[in-house]
Write a protein that holds these residues in place. Structure first.
Motif, PDB file in Angstrom:
ATOM      1  N   THR A  64      12.593   3.393  -5.381  1.00  0.00           N
ATOM      2  CA  THR A  64      11.629   3.680  -4.305  1.00  0.00           C
ATOM      3  C   THR A  64      12.168   4.619  -3.238  1.00  0.00           C
ATOM      4  O   THR A  64      11.393   5.164  -2.446  1.00  0.00           O
ATOM      5  CB  THR A  64      11.192   2.365  -3.631  1.00  0.00           C
ATOM      6  N   GLY A  65      13.511   4.767  -3.185  1.00  0.00           N
ATOM      7  CA  GLY A  65      14.095   5.631  -2.169  1.00  0.00           C
ATOM      8  C   GLY A  65      14.224   4.967  -0.814  1.00  0.00           C
ATOM      9  O   GLY A  65      14.518   5.623   0.191  1.00  0.00           O
ATOM     10  N   ARG A  66      14.030   3.645  -0.755  1.00  0.00           N
ATOM     11  CA  ARG A  66      14.225   2.912   0.506  1.00  0.00           C
ATOM     12  C   ARG A  66      14.809   1.530   0.197  1.00  0.00           C
ATOM     13  O   ARG A  66      14.729   1.053  -0.929  1.00  0.00           O
ATOM     14  CB  ARG A  66      12.916   2.781   1.285  1.00  0.00           C
ATOM     15  N   ALA A 233      -1.942 -11.364  -3.560  1.00  0.00           N
ATOM     16  CA  ALA A 233      -0.673 -11.394  -4.281  1.00  0.00           C
ATOM     17  C   ALA A 233       0.044 -10.054  -4.173  1.00  0.00           C
ATOM     18  O   ALA A 233       1.265  -9.993  -3.998  1.00  0.00           O
ATOM     19  CB  ALA A 233      -0.901 -11.758  -5.742  1.00  0.00           C
ATOM     20  N   THR A 234      -0.713  -8.964  -4.270  1.00  0.00           N
ATOM     21  CA  THR A 234      -0.116  -7.629  -4.174  1.00  0.00           C
ATOM     22  C   THR A 234       0.460  -7.392  -2.785  1.00  0.00           C
ATOM     23  O   THR A 234       1.560  -6.853  -2.636  1.00  0.00           O
ATOM     24  CB  THR A 234      -1.175  -6.555  -4.492  1.00  0.00           C
ATOM     25  N   ARG A 235      -0.281  -7.804  -1.765  1.00  0.00           N
ATOM     26  CA  ARG A 235       0.209  -7.638  -0.396  1.00  0.00           C
ATOM     27  C   ARG A 235       1.472  -8.442  -0.160  1.00  0.00           C
ATOM     28  O   ARG A 235       2.412  -7.976   0.490  1.00  0.00           O
ATOM     29  CB  ARG A 235      -0.880  -8.066   0.595  1.00  0.00           C
ATOM     30  N   ILE A 236       1.490  -9.667  -0.682  1.00  0.00           N
ATOM     31  CA  ILE A 236       2.684 -10.507  -0.526  1.00  0.00           C
ATOM     32  C   ILE A 236       3.873  -9.864  -1.220  1.00  0.00           C
ATOM     33  O   ILE A 236       4.996  -9.840  -0.685  1.00  0.00           O
ATOM     34  CB  ILE A 236       2.413 -11.930  -1.085  1.00  0.00           C
ATOM     35  N   LYS A 237       3.630  -9.327  -2.423  1.00  0.00           N
ATOM     36  CA  LYS A 237       4.697  -8.682  -3.173  1.00  0.00           C
ATOM     37  C   LYS A 237       5.254  -7.475  -2.422  1.00  0.00           C
ATOM     38  O   LYS A 237       6.459  -7.232  -2.409  1.00  0.00           O
ATOM     39  CB  LYS A 237       4.163  -8.258  -4.546  1.00  0.00           C
ATOM     40  N   LEU A 238       4.366  -6.704  -1.782  1.00  0.00           N
ATOM     41  CA  LEU A 238       4.795  -5.545  -1.004  1.00  0.00           C
ATOM     42  C   LEU A 238       5.479  -5.961   0.294  1.00  0.00           C
ATOM     43  O   LEU A 238       6.359  -5.258   0.801  1.00  0.00           O
ATOM     44  CB  LEU A 238       3.576  -4.656  -0.689  1.00  0.00           C
TER      45      LEU A 238
END
Length: 647
Positions: A64-66, A233-238
């Motif tokens: 991801t570069g971060r 779920a996607t927001r939590i993962k991010l």
């Protein structure tokens, strides 16, 4: 698999070393030996935790570069920190509890995946093909070609989708539609791969290749659903790496605050900072949505409702408007007789026999509906002439009987005309019955609502969801069906592209909009809607573009999906709130010196398991929607408006 077995063996080896270390420690043995046992136990039981913590952080950061740290990294740093301050026993306990909980979490999450994976085991691998000379040969289902004759013996799986040629089997179709009661079938009926032949050997013709069967499509949809998480779920993962980064930044600040602000001393400050690192780890928060979503998807798959992603299931709970196609969705998709009126009913039996004799010889949807409705008391032989676009007629005895369109008759009695206008006003198709060109009765037909439509519409209205019907049918027919079902808004005489405009208009008002349909003409609207739902018996195009597929043409399953979506939303928010409360309580107790590393990791991982188990409750599901949407006991549309026979 071998790697998993080795990891498990090393974990239990570490548990034994840890317990041995405790025994020796309390027995006063050499501290160096005890320390060595704890250190080996830490590495043996937790090397995979430490490895995942550092390796995944490095790989994700490069990708991801971060900086992308994970929960395992927090626990690894906590274990290393405990070792540096000489808390070898607690370092080992931290790793043992975290790694053990990690195994249990994987098992719990895997349960919902295994429920879905069980579908794969239904896939047939062999078929018994019968050649033109009658010779039987066992072949792979991948080698079955359309048109091949296949024999299915009692107790065997149906290997491929096809049509029965001979035999009268009872087929268990629970793998396809969730219905456990076997269905009796005969020549001309369709059968599906993965279903089970119960009681009689039959012959069938393959109508689809192996990768195009209904079961193959189910498996494809199931695999898609596992790779598309819900928005939550996607927001939590991010959010996870950002949260972990914040905890790592706070770690030195807590250490500094403890040493200089609260005067705890270096040892106590470092110890409590490590406990903070463990307590603030977002394990339970990260597990709040995924296991619950997979459990809900699995439960619905077993009921014959397939979602192409968890996001669609999550969005279903937000519905504000649902638009329905009429034909084949709200209705049965084929006409049936709703009314039979005779000016003089004394010859009813005779006329019934004549009507059946005429219509049973005609290949037309209206003729089939009429023939299937009337039960003859005597089988008559008549010669029928069919005038395309007008109707049919036949001679019986010395009289000519005709069943034709009303527009072909110039003179009819006022009573017949009144009845015709009444039925036509109700959106029904009317044909006249004439004897020697004199109209003596009429038959009214209509594509009537299916059994679950009325209750489904009522349920949605109870949930304050706006219901619409969009149909290309006439205003009279559409409004008659809409009024009977209690639909809020009926839009008639629309073309496929106009259906899309209706959906766009609803979305333009900021409403989460669903579309339910089954035909090629519904496909554009299904794609445009926030959630497109296709009936399983619909066209391949509709099924392919929809977000949800009701494998059994049962609208009550739409209600089931909505209820599960609501439960999923409730469970996920329960998990999120619980996880955050646990973190705040543990961090607060730590600042008052009421937490140890062992107690912190035990309570933290315990909360994670509770969150996962709470999500797995969705595997059980609620009562089937047949409970919520009760079986239809009211009269059908035709029965409610008129008795079947009047005279």
């Amino acid at each position: 698999m071998k790697k998993l077995k080795m990891t498990t063996k090393l974990y239990f080896f570490g548990v034994i070393l840890y317990l041995l270390g405790l025994v020796l420690m309390f027995s006063g043995f050499n501290s160096a030996i005890v320390t060595s046992l704890f250190l080996i136990a830490t590495v043996s039981s937790g090397y995979h935790v430490i490895f995942e913590g550092f390796e995944k952080t490095i790989l994700e950061s490069k990708r991801t570069g971060r900086f992308m740290p994970n929960i395992h990294l927090l626990m690894s740093i906590g274990a290393v920190g405990a070792i540096l301050i000489g808390s070898y026993e607690e370092a080992a306990l931290l790793v043992l509890i975290f790694a053990g909980a990690h195994f249990l979490e994987e098992f719990a999450e895997g349960k919902s995946r295994r429920e879905i994976k069980a579908l794969l085991e239904m896939t047939p691998v062999k078929a018994k093909r019968i050649d033109d000379d009658g010779k039987a040969s066992e072949i792979s289902v991948n080698d079955v070609k359309i048109g091949d004759r296949i024999q299915v013996q009692n107790g065997d799986q149906v290997p491929i989708d096809g049509q029965i040629i001979s035999g009268q089997p009872a087929i268990n179709e629970s793998a396809i539609n969730g219905e456990s009661i076997p269905r009796e079938k005969g020549p001309g009926d369709n059968v599906f791969a993965g279903t089970v032949n119960g009681n009689a050997t039959f012959m069938m013709t393959a109508t689809k290749s192996n990768d195009e069967t209904v079961l193959a499509k189910i498996l494809k949809l199931v695999e898609q659903s596992q790779s598309h998480l819900s928005k939550t779920a996607t927001r939590i993962k991010l959010l996870e790496p950002k949260y972990v980064t914040a905890v790592l930044i706070l770690f030195p600040l807590v250490l500094a605050a403890g040493y200089w602000g609260f005067n705890w001393g270096l040892s106590v400050s470092l110890y409590r900072s490590i406990v903070f690192l463990i307590s603030a780890s977002p394990c339970a928060f990260a597990a709040a949505a995924v296991p619950a979503t997979l459990s809900a998807l699995s439960q619905l798959a077993k009921k014959g409702v397939l979602f192409k992603g968890g996001s669609y299931l999550s969005n279903l709970a937000e519905l504000e408007t649902v638009a329905f196609d009429k034909t084949g969705t709200l209705t049965k998709g084929e006409p049936e007789v709703t009314d039979f009126y005779l000016v003089d009913s004394k010859d009813k039996d005779k006329l019934t026999n004549i009507i059946f004799a005429i219509e049973s010889q005609i290949n037309h949807p209206l003729a089939s509906a009429i023939a299937s409705h009337f039960v003859p008391t005597e089988r008559l032989q008549v010669d029928v002439s069919n005038e395309i676009g007008k109707g049919v007629q036949a001679v019986y005895g010395s009289k000519v009987y005709a069943i034709k369109k009303p527009s072909l008759f110039s003179e009819v009695s006022s009573l017949i005309d009144k009845k015709m206008r009444q039925f036509a006003g109700e959106g029904k198709t009317v044909v006249y019955l004439a004897e020697n060109d004199k109209v003596i009765g009429l038959i009214a037909l209509m594509d009537t609502p299916n059994e679950k439509s009325k209750q489904t519409i009522q349920f949605l209205k109870d949930q304050r969801i706006h219901t619409m019907m969009i149909t290309g049918d006439s205003k009279q027919t559409g409004e008659a069906i809409g009024q009977f079902l209690g639909i809020d808004e009926v839009i008639t005489n629309v073309l496929p592209e106009q259906k899309v405009d209706v959906i766009k208009q609803q979305k333009g008002q900021g409403k989460v909009t669903g579309m339910v349909g089954d035909g090629v003409n519904d496909a554009p609207a299904l794609v445009t809607a926030d959630i497109g739902t296709a009936m399983g018996d619909g066209t391949d195009v509709a099924v392919d573009v929809a977000d949800v597929v009701l494998m059994k043409n049962d609208l009550s399953k739409f209600v089931t999906s909505y209820e599960v979506s609501k439960r999923l939303k409730k469970v996920v928010w329960q998990n999120i709130i619980f996880a955050l409360v646990v973190v705040m309580v543990l961090v607060g107790l730590n600042f008052f010196g009421l937490m140890t590393i062992g107690l912190g990791v035990f309570m933290h991982e315990g909360s994670t398991l509770l969150v996962i188990l709470n999500g797995l409750r969705l595997l059980k599901g609620n009562k089937d929607s047949n409970e919520s949407v009760k079986k239809q006991t009211e009269p059908t549309l035709g029965q409610k408006m008129n008795p079947v026979i009047k005279g």
